[in-house]
Design a protein around this motif. Structure first.
Motif, PDB file in Angstrom:
ATOM      1  N   LEU A  67       0.832  -1.207   0.000  1.00  0.00           N
ATOM      2  CA  LEU A  67       0.000   0.000   0.000  1.00  0.00           C
ATOM      3  C   LEU A  67       0.867   1.257   0.000  1.00  0.00           C
ATOM      4  N   PHE A  68       1.976   1.210   0.708  1.00  0.00           N
ATOM      5  CA  PHE A  68       2.937   2.317   0.714  1.00  0.00           C
ATOM      6  C   PHE A  68       3.486   2.545  -0.692  1.00  0.00           C
ATOM      7  N   ARG A  69       3.870   1.472  -1.358  1.00  0.00           N
ATOM      8  CA  ARG A  69       4.480   1.577  -2.691  1.00  0.00           C
ATOM      9  C   ARG A  69       3.512   2.161  -3.716  1.00  0.00           C
ATOM     10  N   ILE A  70       2.215   1.877  -3.576  1.00  0.00           N
ATOM     11  CA  ILE A  70       1.252   2.413  -4.547  1.00  0.00           C
ATOM     12  C   ILE A  70       0.597   3.702  -4.038  1.00  0.00           C
ATOM     13  N   SER A  71       1.147   4.237  -2.960  1.00  0.00           N
ATOM     14  CA  SER A  71       0.693   5.519  -2.385  1.00  0.00           C
ATOM     15  C   SER A  71      -0.773   5.513  -1.973  1.00  0.00           C
ATOM     16  N   ARG A  72      -1.221   4.410  -1.420  1.00  0.00           N
ATOM     17  CA  ARG A  72      -2.577   4.375  -0.862  1.00  0.00           C
ATOM     18  C   ARG A  72      -2.490   4.680   0.634  1.00  0.00           C
ATOM     19  N   ASN A  73      -2.046   5.895   0.907  1.00  0.00           N
ATOM     20  CA  ASN A  73      -1.863   6.348   2.285  1.00  0.00           C
ATOM     21  C   ASN A  73      -3.179   6.392   3.041  1.00  0.00           C
ATOM     22  N   ASP A  74      -4.266   6.624   2.314  1.00  0.00           N
ATOM     23  CA  ASP A  74      -5.575   6.640   2.962  1.00  0.00           C
ATOM     24  C   ASP A  74      -5.876   5.291   3.610  1.00  0.00           C
ATOM     25  N   LEU A  75      -5.542   4.213   2.918  1.00  0.00           N
ATOM     26  CA  LEU A  75      -5.793   2.880   3.468  1.00  0.00           C
ATOM     27  C   LEU A  75      -4.832   2.562   4.612  1.00  0.00           C
ATOM     28  N   LEU A  76      -3.601   3.015   4.488  1.00  0.00           N
ATOM     29  CA  LEU A  76      -2.653   2.831   5.591  1.00  0.00           C
ATOM     30  C   LEU A  76      -3.172   3.526   6.850  1.00  0.00           C
ATOM     31  N   ASN A  77      -3.581   4.777   6.686  1.00  0.00           N
ATOM     32  CA  ASN A  77      -4.037   5.564   7.835  1.00  0.00           C
ATOM     33  C   ASN A  77      -5.371   5.072   8.382  1.00  0.00           C
ATOM     34  N   ASP A  78      -6.356   4.964   7.507  1.00  0.00           N
ATOM     35  CA  ASP A  78      -7.722   4.691   7.950  1.00  0.00           C
ATOM     36  C   ASP A  78      -7.973   3.236   8.321  1.00  0.00           C
ATOM     37  N   ARG A  79      -7.387   2.313   7.585  1.00  0.00           N
ATOM     38  CA  ARG A  79      -7.690   0.895   7.812  1.00  0.00           C
ATOM     39  C   ARG A  79      -6.648   0.191   8.679  1.00  0.00           C
ATOM     40  N   LEU A  80      -5.378   0.525   8.467  1.00  0.00           N
ATOM     41  CA  LEU A  80      -4.311  -0.177   9.191  1.00  0.00           C
ATOM     42  C   LEU A  80      -3.728   0.651  10.332  1.00  0.00           C
ATOM     43  N   ARG A  81      -4.220   1.855  10.475  1.00  0.00           N
ATOM     44  CA  ARG A  81      -3.816   2.730  11.582  1.00  0.00           C
ATOM     45  C   ARG A  81      -2.300   2.919  11.684  1.00  0.00           C
ATOM     46  N   CYS A  82      -1.681   3.151  10.540  1.00  0.00           N
ATOM     47  CA  CYS A  82      -0.257   3.482  10.554  1.00  0.00           C
ATOM     48  C   CYS A  82      -0.017   4.565   9.507  1.00  0.00           C
ATOM     49  N   SER A  83       1.005   5.335   9.731  1.00  0.00           N
ATOM     50  CA  SER A  83       1.292   6.438   8.819  1.00  0.00           C
ATOM     51  C   SER A  83       2.289   6.015   7.750  1.00  0.00           C
ATOM     52  N   ASN A  85       4.970   7.559   7.118  1.00  0.00           N
ATOM     53  CA  ASN A  85       6.303   7.696   7.707  1.00  0.00           C
ATOM     54  C   ASN A  85       6.690   6.476   8.536  1.00  0.00           C
ATOM     55  N   GLU A  86       5.728   5.894   9.242  1.00  0.00           N
ATOM     56  CA  GLU A  86       6.014   4.673  10.010  1.00  0.00           C
ATOM     57  C   GLU A  86       6.450   3.544   9.080  1.00  0.00           C
ATOM     58  N   VAL A  87       5.722   3.376   7.985  1.00  0.00           N
ATOM     59  CA  VAL A  87       6.058   2.316   7.029  1.00  0.00           C
ATOM     60  C   VAL A  87       7.412   2.615   6.391  1.00  0.00           C
ATOM     61  N   LYS A  88       7.637   3.863   6.050  1.00  0.00           N
ATOM     62  CA  LYS A  88       8.912   4.257   5.443  1.00  0.00           C
ATOM     63  C   LYS A  88      10.078   3.935   6.380  1.00  0.00           C
ATOM     64  N   ARG A  89       9.933   4.260   7.663  1.00  0.00           N
ATOM     65  CA  ARG A  89      10.979   3.940   8.644  1.00  0.00           C
ATOM     66  C   ARG A  89      11.191   2.431   8.744  1.00  0.00           C
ATOM     67  N   GLU A  90      10.105   1.692   8.777  1.00  0.00           N
ATOM     68  CA  GLU A  90      10.185   0.232   8.873  1.00  0.00           C
ATOM     69  C   GLU A  90      10.932  -0.355   7.672  1.00  0.00           C
TER      70      GLU A  90
END
Length: 160
Positions: A67-83, A85-90
């Motif tokens: 989801l990070f790679r395809i820039s679906r930040n809305d799904l990261l934030n709203d559904r998986l409760r992570c930002s 930046n968190e995924v990028k750091r990981e």
């Protein structure tokens, strides 16, 4: 467990066909092409990822990366409760990223290529790919897959 299942189903409902194509492309190194070609629904992709051990109830890191790679930040934030930046750091931690730099590069290129430029690439590939393959390939991701099949591009041939 049902909480994560609900999250996954919710994500599946929000993914577009274009998103699904991108996720399939980014998963190519983990799921055989033949299997990916038969997948027509995001739920099928998640099941295939689960079968390969890339997705389970306690570890959604690969899905987060996709989801990070395809820039679906809305799904990261709203559904998986992570930002983002968190995924990028990981992903900066060695061996955490499961999508290869090669696949990331091709996907990034595909995102920058306009529809007109896809037509130009198809024209340039006339002598290297069968006409039917060119006609069937309407996106840059599809062209990259055909180019990989034909040995035109490969992870070890990026500099030529």
């Amino acid at each position: 467990m049902s909480g994560n299942i609900q999250k996954l189903l919710s994500i599946c409902e929000d993914l577009t066909l274009e998103d699904l194509s991108a996720l399939k492309f980014l998963s190519l190194e983990h799921i055989p092409l033949r299997k990916l070609e038969s997948i027509q629904d995001p739920k099928e992709l998640l099941l295939a990822l689960q079968d390969k051990g890339l997705l389970d109830n306690s570890d959604l890191s690969f899905l987060k990366e996709l989801l990070f790679r395809i820039s679906r930040n809305d799904l990261l934030n709203d559904r998986l409760r992570c930002s983002r930046n968190e995924v990028k750091r990981e992903l900066q931690i060695p061996s955490r990223a499961k999508v290869s730099p090669y696949r990331q590069l091709l996907y990034g290129i595909s995102e920058e290529v306009s529809r007109d430029n896809v037509e130009c690439v198809r024209f340039l590939l006339q002598k290297q790919l069968p006409k039917r393959k060119l006609l069937d390939s309407t996106t840059m991701l599809e062209l990259f897959i055909e180019m990989e099949k034909a040995g035109i591009v490969h992870e070890t041939q990026l500099e030529e």
